[in-house]
Every structure is written in C-alpha cells, then in structure tokens.
Design a protein around this motif. Structure first.
Motif, PDB file in Angstrom:
ATOM      1  N   HIS A 184      -6.365   4.016  -0.030  1.00 30.38           N
ATOM      2  CA  HIS A 184      -6.141   3.735   1.392  1.00 30.38           C
ATOM      3  C   HIS A 184      -6.072   4.984   2.262  1.00 30.38           C
ATOM      4  CE1 HIS A 184      -1.738   4.153   0.463  1.00 30.38           C
ATOM      5  NE2 HIS A 184      -1.625   4.448   1.755  1.00 30.38           N
ATOM      6  N   HIS A 185      -6.026   6.175   1.635  1.00 27.58           N
ATOM      7  CA  HIS A 185      -6.055   7.413   2.444  1.00 27.58           C
ATOM      8  C   HIS A 185      -7.365   8.183   2.277  1.00 27.58           C
ATOM      9  CE1 HIS A 185      -2.179   7.457   4.407  1.00 27.58           C
ATOM     10  NE2 HIS A 185      -1.628   7.022   3.285  1.00 27.58           N
ATOM     11  N   HIS A 237       1.403   9.646  -3.098  1.00 25.67           N
ATOM     12  CA  HIS A 237       1.979   8.294  -3.017  1.00 25.67           C
ATOM     13  C   HIS A 237       1.009   7.158  -3.362  1.00 25.67           C
ATOM     14  CE1 HIS A 237       0.604   8.077   1.245  1.00 25.67           C
ATOM     15  NE2 HIS A 237       0.654   6.772   1.070  1.00 25.67           N
ATOM     16  N   HIS A 239       0.811  -1.227   0.000  1.00 20.79           N
ATOM     17  CA  HIS A 239       0.000   0.000   0.000  1.00 20.79           C
ATOM     18  C   HIS A 239       0.843   1.276   0.000  1.00 20.79           C
ATOM     19  CE1 HIS A 239       0.680  -0.142   4.387  1.00 20.79           C
ATOM     20  NE2 HIS A 239       0.323   1.109   4.430  1.00 20.79           N
ATOM     21  N   ASP A 240       2.027   1.224   0.592  1.00 25.22           N
ATOM     22  CA  ASP A 240       2.854   2.436   0.652  1.00 25.22           C
ATOM     23  C   ASP A 240       4.026   2.406  -0.315  1.00 25.22           C
ATOM     24  OD1 ASP A 240       1.545   4.190   2.270  1.00 25.22           O
ATOM     25  OD2 ASP A 240       2.526   3.570   4.128  1.00 25.22           O
ATOM     26  N   LYS A 291       5.643   5.498  -1.649  1.00 25.67           N
ATOM     27  CA  LYS A 291       6.518   6.357  -0.833  1.00 25.67           C
ATOM     28  C   LYS A 291       7.963   6.305  -1.318  1.00 25.67           C
ATOM     29  CE  LYS A 291       3.862   7.053   3.291  1.00 25.67           C
ATOM     30  NZ  LYS A 291       3.656   6.757   4.703  1.00 25.67           N
ATOM     31  N   ASP A 322      -4.131   0.712   8.626  1.00 21.81           N
ATOM     32  CA  ASP A 322      -2.974   1.593   8.433  1.00 21.81           C
ATOM     33  C   ASP A 322      -2.865   2.593   9.580  1.00 21.81           C
ATOM     34  OD1 ASP A 322      -0.865   2.953   7.192  1.00 21.81           O
ATOM     35  OD2 ASP A 322      -2.185   4.214   6.003  1.00 21.81           O
TER      36      ASP A 322
HETATM   37 FE   LIG Z   1      -0.050   5.514   2.835  1.00 23.29          FE
END
Ligand SMILES: [Fe+2]
Length: 380
Positions: A219-220, A194, A165-166, A169, A248
């Motif tokens: 996811h954000h 991201h 998911h990240d 980044k 998260d």
């Molecule tokens: Fe994230």
C-alpha cells in the motif's frame, strides 16, 4: 446543517450531528446532537484534535449531508478495528475470532456501499484519526473496486485489506507515529517496515488470504517506483495496493494530523490528480476523482464573483453543485442556484471552500444569547 471548522465554532451554536472520539476508550461521545457549544466544549474538541463539526442554523435546517455508512456500522467498524489493533499490541497476532469479525464488517461495508446508487463519496472526517482512517480507506477502496466492476467477494477482500492496512503500525513506537516534525532517516526506516510487520502479524494468526496480505504489503508502493518496501512500479504493484495507495493518501490528507491541519477535499483531490502517473496509477486516479466529492453537502464555498454559498446538493458535474446563497440583498435573504442549470450563473464557478470569506457573519449562527454556558450566566 452546515459544517464549520473548529476556529469558526462559537459558544451558543447548536451541534447538528454527534461527534465521537475513539482514541483511548471505546467510542467516547464528545458532542451530542442538539448540544449547545460552550468555550470549554470547544477547548475539549481542540484538545481531542477534532477539526470541526456540523451545526444547525435557521437557514440550513433542511440541509442534510448524506451518511454513506450508517452510524451503527461506523461504530462497529471503528471499535472492531480498534479491538484487532489492541489484540496485536498484546498477542502479536490476530486471533481467528477477530478475523471473523473483520470479515463480517467487510461484508457489511461492501453491502452498504453497493446500496448507494450514485456512489458519490462525501465523507466529512471530523472524528479523530486513529481507527477511523481504516474505515475511510475501506469506503474509498470499496467504491473504487465497485466502479472497476469487482465481484462482491473481491470487494470484501479489498475491504479487509483496507481495514488492516496499517496494522503494522502497532510495531512502530507511538512517538514516531505522532512525531510533529520531520522524521530522521532512522525513524523513516522504522516506519517503512510497517507493511511487512502487518503481514507478519496476520500470517502468525493465519486465516488471511494471500490477496489481502499482498495488498497490505504494497500500500506504500508508488507508481513510479519510489515507494516502499520493494520499490515496485506500475503494474508490478498488485492492483489492490494501487487502490489502497490512492484511498490512503487522500484520507490522510483530509484528516487532522498532529503536524498539520486537514486539507479540504478539493485541495486533496488536486494533489491526487497532480501525482497521477507519478505516485498513483492513472486509471485508478480517474475512477477515484469520479466518485469523490470536492464540495460535500453542508460545506461553504466561495464563488468567482466573491459570494459565499452553502452546498445543498451535488450534481453529476461535481464541480457545479446546487447552492444556497445568502445575504443576497435585504429582500432576499437566501437564494438557491443550480450551477449546472442556471443560465445566469453560467460563467460563475466555485473557486474554493469559503471559510475565509469575511462576508459571512458567523455570529448569526449563534442561536442562544451570548452567555457563559459553563456557569449559566449571561455575559454583558
Ligand atoms: Fe501505511
């Protein structure tokens, strides 16, 4: 064993469970089981952002916190995720071989979590944040999905989404990721890219389902529409995105970050509950708060009568576990109390994690005479 936060660790205490660092080289052992803490070891833990560890004491020897993910799979997952992130940093895409590894790990994680019948998630995050966060988000997401009765193949896709998911980044400068203070507006705009960057990198390599891409992209997002990238709200946010959001945030709060101390599980659960229907899908919050344990086995709690106690087992009512109280009186050094069934304790409740209690003498957890373990000389 008992979990102690870093500020309570003292030279002479014995490490009960290994701690590893995964940040800059492959699985660097920081502490081994049985190792005796020294000042310099404790300083090294501080410098590695490790915020606590399990230690052994005479009266906690039989307390064995669960291990929802076996150490070998934990290692495989963290190093696998690190491999993918490293690859994306250089190649700007995820190879077919790496995706195969992530899918294999996803399957193993799902199978291992489904073996856990009670499905109480009791994670103590003391390894450092990078890559381990992806594993924790996967564990929580799989557990939520399982409670929602998703099929194994859907759970595997949820796990893959969580592990990656990240990934976006890798496109954000590290100084922004680790910035201790408040982000400027420009920096926040970069961070907000991201989720889309992860999708771009994954699409570049191919081999990823739309379900996984959509979950990562969202996811954000927040339930009330104040999230990013698109500001979607309620059921317009794909359900996997809503699941990842809860997992998260919970794991981020309970982990050490460069700008703050980790929150204890009970406080992080309160946060998630407080934002139910605001940031988070209410139905998912209900499922999540049913499976996550506010007072993990091996942690110290404080009771409403002022007494400290150690959690030795969780009950169906997770707010009322089985405890071991100590220093009850001179004749009774310990006493076990089941908060769910002990009538005498009917009106007693846990008020908080108990590490601030000044009743506990942490020096009594030191197993060796006070000595300078770095030089081998006894301190006078
Ligand atoms: Fe994230």
């Amino acid at each position: 064993m008992i979990y102690l936060p870093i500020e309570l660790l003292k030279p002479g205490m014995v490490v009960a469970r290994a701690v590893e660092s995964y940040s800059d080289s492959f699985s660097l052992p920081l502490l081994n089981k049985g190792q005796i803490l020294t000042d310099s070891i404790i300083r090294r833990l501080v410098s590695r952002n490790i915020h606590g560890c399990f230690i052994d004491t005479d009266f906690t020897k039989d307390i064995e916190p669960g291990c929802i993910i076996a150490p070998a799979l934990k290692k495989k997952t963290i190093s696998g995720v690190k491999k993918v992130f490293d690859e994306v940093l250089v190649e700007k895409k995820v190879s077919k071989e790496s995706m195969r590894l992530v899918l294999e790990i996803s399957e193993e994680l799902v199978l291992q979590i489904l073996e856990n019948e009670e499905l109480l998630i009791d994670l103590q995050n003391y390894d450092n944040y990078t890559y381990r966060h992806s594993l924790s988000v996967a564990v929580f997401s799989i557990a939520i999905g399982h409670k929602l009765q998703y099929s194994t193949s859907l759970l595997m896709q949820l796990a893959t989404s969580a592990l990656l998911h990240d990934l976006g980044k890798t496109d954000v400068p590290i100084e922004i990721i680790n910035k201790p203070g408040r982000l400027t507006e420009e920096e926040y705009e970069i961070i907000k890219q991201h989720p889309q960057m992860a999708v771009n990198r994954l699409k570049e390599g191919g081999h990823v389902s739309d379900l996984v891409l959509n979950s990562i992209l969202n996811h954000h997002e927040r339930y009330n529409g104040t999230g990013y990238p698109k500001g979607l709200s309620e059921i317009d946010i794909p359900v996997y995105g809503r699941i990842l959001a809860v997992a998260d945030v919970y794991d981020a709060l309970t982990s050490f970050r460069p700008y703050r101390r980790p929150w204890y599980p009970d406080a992080a659960i309160d946060y998630i509950r407080n934002y139910k229907g605001i940031y988070f899908d209410p139905a998912i919050v209900d499922v999540f708060t049913n499976i996550v344990v506010p007072y993990p086995v091996g942690t110290m709690v404080e009771l409403s009568n002022g007494c400290p106690a150690i959690v030795i087992r969780n009950n169906v009512d997770k707010m009322r576990p089985v405890l071991r109280m100590f220093n009850v009186d001179d004749d009774t050094p310990f006493r076990e109390v089941d908060l769910m069934n002990d009538a005498e304790f009917e009106n007693i409740r846990i008020t908080s994690l108990g590490y601030n209690s000044n009743i506990v003498d942490y020096n009594s957890f030191i197993v060796q005479p006070e000595m300078d373990y770095d030089t081998g000389t006894i301190n006078s």
